[in-house]
Design a protein around this motif. Structure first.
Motif, PDB file in Angstrom:
ATOM      1  N   ILE A 175     -54.547 -11.063  13.485  1.00 20.15           N
ATOM      2  CA  ILE A 175     -54.673 -10.889  14.803  1.00 20.15           C
ATOM      3  C   ILE A 175     -55.907 -10.386  15.416  1.00 20.15           C
ATOM      4  N   ARG A 176     -57.151 -10.768  14.667  1.00 16.48           N
ATOM      5  CA  ARG A 176     -58.424 -10.217  14.986  1.00 16.48           C
ATOM      6  C   ARG A 176     -58.837 -10.496  16.307  1.00 16.48           C
ATOM      7  N   ASP A 177     -58.284 -11.845  16.656  1.00 16.45           N
ATOM      8  CA  ASP A 177     -58.620 -12.440  17.832  1.00 16.45           C
ATOM      9  C   ASP A 177     -57.910 -11.849  19.126  1.00 16.45           C
ATOM     10  N   GLU A 178     -56.999 -11.200  18.808  1.00 19.06           N
ATOM     11  CA  GLU A 178     -56.274 -10.735  19.842  1.00 19.06           C
ATOM     12  C   GLU A 178     -56.575  -9.135  20.311  1.00 19.06           C
ATOM     13  N   VAL A 179     -57.320  -8.566  19.475  1.00 25.91           N
ATOM     14  CA  VAL A 179     -57.734  -7.042  19.762  1.00 25.91           C
ATOM     15  C   VAL A 179     -59.041  -6.949  20.040  1.00 25.91           C
ATOM     16  N   PRO A 180     -59.430  -5.736  20.502  1.00 27.17           N
ATOM     17  CA  PRO A 180     -60.663  -5.300  21.039  1.00 27.17           C
ATOM     18  C   PRO A 180     -61.704  -5.055  19.939  1.00 27.17           C
ATOM     19  N   THR A 181     -61.126  -4.726  18.787  1.00 28.15           N
ATOM     20  CA  THR A 181     -61.843  -4.286  17.547  1.00 28.15           C
ATOM     21  C   THR A 181     -63.013  -5.365  17.249  1.00 28.15           C
ATOM     22  N   GLU A 182     -64.278  -4.738  16.941  1.00 30.00           N
ATOM     23  CA  GLU A 182     -65.467  -5.690  16.625  1.00 30.00           C
ATOM     24  C   GLU A 182     -65.840  -5.476  15.197  1.00 30.00           C
ATOM     25  N   PRO A 234     -48.134  -7.661  11.377  1.00 28.63           N
ATOM     26  CA  PRO A 234     -49.443  -8.100  12.446  1.00 28.63           C
ATOM     27  C   PRO A 234     -49.244  -7.649  13.760  1.00 28.63           C
ATOM     28  N   ASP A 235     -47.915  -8.108  14.364  1.00 30.72           N
ATOM     29  CA  ASP A 235     -47.844  -7.775  15.851  1.00 30.72           C
ATOM     30  C   ASP A 235     -47.863  -6.250  16.132  1.00 30.72           C
ATOM     31  N   ASP A 236     -47.166  -5.398  15.259  1.00 30.08           N
ATOM     32  CA  ASP A 236     -47.262  -4.051  15.493  1.00 30.08           C
ATOM     33  C   ASP A 236     -48.708  -3.487  15.487  1.00 30.08           C
ATOM     34  N   PHE A 237     -49.517  -4.055  14.485  1.00 31.90           N
ATOM     35  CA  PHE A 237     -50.910  -3.688  14.456  1.00 31.90           C
ATOM     36  C   PHE A 237     -51.702  -4.044  15.706  1.00 31.90           C
ATOM     37  N   SER A 238     -51.179  -5.212  16.296  1.00 35.31           N
ATOM     38  CA  SER A 238     -51.901  -5.961  17.282  1.00 35.31           C
ATOM     39  C   SER A 238     -51.826  -4.747  18.617  1.00 35.31           C
ATOM     40  N   TYR A 239     -50.368  -4.380  18.724  1.00 35.35           N
ATOM     41  CA  TYR A 239     -50.149  -3.483  19.934  1.00 35.35           C
ATOM     42  C   TYR A 239     -50.845  -2.085  19.657  1.00 35.35           C
ATOM     43  N   ASN A 261     -38.806 -10.639  11.202  1.00 34.73           N
ATOM     44  CA  ASN A 261     -39.366 -10.372  12.363  1.00 34.73           C
ATOM     45  C   ASN A 261     -39.855  -8.687  12.538  1.00 34.73           C
ATOM     46  N   LEU A 262     -39.456  -7.982  11.436  1.00 33.51           N
ATOM     47  CA  LEU A 262     -39.970  -6.497  11.436  1.00 33.51           C
ATOM     48  C   LEU A 262     -40.640  -6.320  10.267  1.00 33.51           C
ATOM     49  N   ALA A 263     -41.265  -5.002  10.289  1.00 31.03           N
ATOM     50  CA  ALA A 263     -41.689  -4.422   9.034  1.00 31.03           C
ATOM     51  C   ALA A 263     -40.709  -4.248   8.088  1.00 31.03           C
ATOM     52  N   ASN A 264     -40.854  -4.544   6.706  1.00 31.30           N
ATOM     53  CA  ASN A 264     -39.753  -4.523   5.674  1.00 31.30           C
ATOM     54  C   ASN A 264     -38.779  -3.201   5.653  1.00 31.30           C
ATOM     55  N   TYR A 265     -39.467  -2.115   5.618  1.00 28.22           N
ATOM     56  CA  TYR A 265     -38.585  -0.795   5.680  1.00 28.22           C
ATOM     57  C   TYR A 265     -37.581  -0.681   6.930  1.00 28.22           C
ATOM     58  N   LYS A 266     -37.986  -1.704   7.990  1.00 23.54           N
ATOM     59  CA  LYS A 266     -37.117  -1.667   9.182  1.00 23.54           C
ATOM     60  C   LYS A 266     -35.873  -2.574   8.941  1.00 23.54           C
ATOM     61  N   THR A 267     -35.749  -3.430   7.979  1.00 23.86           N
ATOM     62  CA  THR A 267     -34.924  -4.480   7.809  1.00 23.86           C
ATOM     63  C   THR A 267     -33.341  -3.774   7.909  1.00 23.86           C
ATOM     64  N   VAL A 268     -32.335  -4.329   8.639  1.00 28.18           N
ATOM     65  CA  VAL A 268     -30.949  -4.188   8.982  1.00 28.18           C
ATOM     66  C   VAL A 268     -30.394  -4.657   7.965  1.00 28.18           C
ATOM     67  N   ARG A 269     -29.934  -4.312   6.571  1.00 23.92           N
ATOM     68  CA  ARG A 269     -29.015  -4.555   5.551  1.00 23.92           C
ATOM     69  C   ARG A 269     -27.804  -4.314   5.653  1.00 23.92           C
ATOM     70  N   ASP A 312     -41.828   0.808  21.309  1.00 19.16           N
ATOM     71  CA  ASP A 312     -43.158   1.049  21.336  1.00 19.16           C
ATOM     72  C   ASP A 312     -43.604   2.185  20.672  1.00 19.16           C
ATOM     73  N   PRO A 313     -44.564   2.123  19.674  1.00 20.98           N
ATOM     74  CA  PRO A 313     -45.236   3.257  19.239  1.00 20.98           C
ATOM     75  C   PRO A 313     -45.915   3.789  20.148  1.00 20.98           C
ATOM     76  N   LYS A 314     -45.873   5.326  19.982  1.00 18.65           N
ATOM     77  CA  LYS A 314     -46.545   6.241  20.794  1.00 18.65           C
ATOM     78  C   LYS A 314     -47.704   6.736  20.020  1.00 18.65           C
TER      79      LYS A 314
END
Length: 536
Positions: free
Chosen positions: A120-127, A92-97, A492-500, A176-178
């Motif tokens: 996170i819908r209250d944090e974003v400009p999406t309507e 959700p934090d990624d989507f918010s950004y 704290n991260l998307a599952n595929y980013k997990t440091v195993r 930060d995603p670009k």
């Protein structure tokens, strides 16, 4: 004569010439003709306009590979909106950004992922919030099918080929995603090139094993549609379902990272399924060079034809191919050596390997330089990031996009990736920022210092590995276990980013100025490998 290149023309062509032909096999069992697919896209375009969406507004799509993704993408683009697909593996934090950064005005989200947006819908400009199963989603969401059925007519605005029509977000080295901005022209030419080099024809049956959010499914939402071929949709990638679809739907073409190939091989070894239906099968792979053993199994055991391609989100993505049949015989083992290479440029695509001064390295297949590219399929810019855009196009060679991959080039001009310049880990075809992982691990009170690098992995090609200096300075008795740190990254991260993979160390190798020398750590991890990038 100049005719504007617009992405809307792909579906227009399919409706005009293949209107009664089957276009999409949905995951729910429905089958839609191209005229029916077009009508649903029209309805979505009208619904967006009724809700105030105008030309240039951003419309996000969060969906596995279902027919809704195709309808939402083409519907948004027909209304002149900017298609902004989202990686459903993010948090959700990624989507918010991303939603905030792109200023997304409306979102369609599949019911399986809508809860991440609801959070996170209250944090974003999406309507405007739309889903394919409103009853299964908490919160105030509109039903895709209902608004499409009630959509009415839409007004297609006048569009220019130089206008941005898609924004694809990719992991950046800063974490930060670009937003990669692509124009009608770039998308259209890339689809033309993909059609030629991947040999897409109107009788193809394309199985969606590659995420549609990956730079518009490597452009296949356009190419497959424009040629009037058939889309077989999926909600995930399962080996049994892939082999079953190949047989029952007579699949002729699909794409997949080497991890998908490995998954199919493992299933085949255990279950020995039939590997073809009534059509010959070809498969395109990218993301990491597949080992020769993988190519051999796919071609000799499955009976499929493998095409190895290469690129990045910023480049279309596809810019090279190793499918050069004048350099090998189909029944010769020489083809494996050629197909392992990333290859040479697509038509109209200029690939160079340059040294630090921007000069071409010799074609000796030994001297390493950075891969740079010029082509009509390359992105316009990064969204709201002019400095990053300037650097990406002018670091070593002015006017070329710099991929950050280090390669050699042989006498025929075919490149072979050897190492990576950027702090990016490519695991199973997904880009992961090592700096983002380091920043996350630094948040743990038991971590004093950390460096994350890619480590070789038989399944994923490469996987993140963290070298951690514990807060108590004792790698033999750290205050937190490796398992606990892994769980911390998972939370704290998307599952595929997990440091195993975590290794505790007394200190990290640094320069005289204190900069961590990750190269030393990478050399240590990759000393038994032929190159410093993963083979999946």
């Amino acid at each position: 004569m100049h005719k504007p290149l617009l992405v809307t023309e792909f579906l227009d062509r399919a409706r005009d010439h293949y209107g009664d032909e089957e276009a999409v096999v949905a995951t729910t069992g429905e089958r839609y003709s191209y005229e029916e697919l077009g009508e649903r896209a029209d309805g979505f375009a009208a619904a967006l306009q009724d809700r105030g969406i105008e030309k240039g507004d951003r419309v996000a799509v969060l969906d596995p590979n279902t027919h809704y993704h195709l309808e939402a993408a083409f519907g948004a683009m027909q209304a002149g909106a900017v298609h902004t697909p989202l990686n459903y593996r993010l948090t959700p934090d990624d989507f918010s950004y991303i939603l905030e950064d792109a200023g997304v005005d409306a979102i369609y989200a599949d019911y399986d992922f809508a809860e991440k947006i609801e959070a996170i819908r209250d944090e974003v400009p999406t309507e405007t919030f739309i889903t394919n199963d409103a009853a299964a989603v908490d919160g105030d969401w509109e039903s895709f099918d209902e608004i499409v059925d009630n959509g009415g007519e839409y007004d297609r605005p006048e569009m220019s080929e130089d206008e941005i029509i898609t924004i694809n977000y990719t992991s950046g080295t800063t974490g930060d995603p670009k937003g990669v901005c692509r124009t009608h022209r770039a998308e259209t030419i890339h689809a033309y090139l993909t059609t030629v080099h991947q040999e897409i024809s109107d009788d193809d049956v394309y199985l969606w094993t590659l995420p549609m959010f990956h730079v518009n499914g490597w452009g296949h939402i356009y190419a497959v549609t424009g040629m009037g071929a058939k889309h077989i949709c999926t909600r995930g990638v399962e080996a049994e379902e892939i082999f079953e679809a190949v047989q029952t739907e007579d699949v002729s073409y699909m794409c997949g990272a080497p991890t998908v190939l490995n998954m199919l091989i493992d299933y085949y070894d255990e279950h020995e399924p039939e590997t073809t239906g009534n059509n010959d099968v070809r498969i395109a792979t990218a993301g990491a060079a597949p080992p020769e053993a993988t190519i051999r199994t796919v071609e000799e055991e499955f009976g499929w034809y493998l095409k190895h391609v290469y690129g990045a989100t910023e480049t279309g993505p596809l810019i090279t191919t190793s499918d050069a049949r004048r350099f090998f015989e189909d029944d010769s083992s020489d083809r494996f050596r050629v197909k392992k290479r990333q290859g040479f440029g697509y038509l109209g695509t200029e690939i160079r390997v340059v040294d630090e001064d921007g000069n071409d390295v010799p074609r000796d297949d030994e001297t390493i330089g950075e891969v740079v590219v010029r082509g009509n399929q390359v992105m316009e810019k990064y969204w709201n990031k002019p400095e990053a855009t300037e650097e990406a196009f002018n670091d070593r060679a002015e006017g070329y996009y710099h991929l950050g991959d280090l390669a050699t080039v042989d006498e025929n001009g075919m490149i072979s990736i050897q190492d990576r310049k950027k702090d990016i880990i490519i695991s199973g075809g997904e880009n992961i920022s090592s700096i983002e992982l380091e920043d996350t691990l630094f948040e743990h009170e038991a971590v004093n210092d950390v460096a994350v690098i890619p480590a070789p992995d038989d399944e994923w090609g490469e996987t993140p590995k963290a070298f951690v200096v514990p807060a108590n300075g004792d790698p033999e008795d750290p205050p937190v276990s490796a398992e606990e740190l892994t769980e911390f990254t998972r939370e704290n991260l998307a599952n595929y980013k997990t440091v195993r993979r975590i290794e505790y160390v007394e200190d990290l190798p640094t320069t005289a100025t204190g900069k961590v020398q990750k190269f030393e750590l990478r050399e240590q991890e990759w000393e038994d490998e032929d190159r410093m990038v993963g083979e999946g």
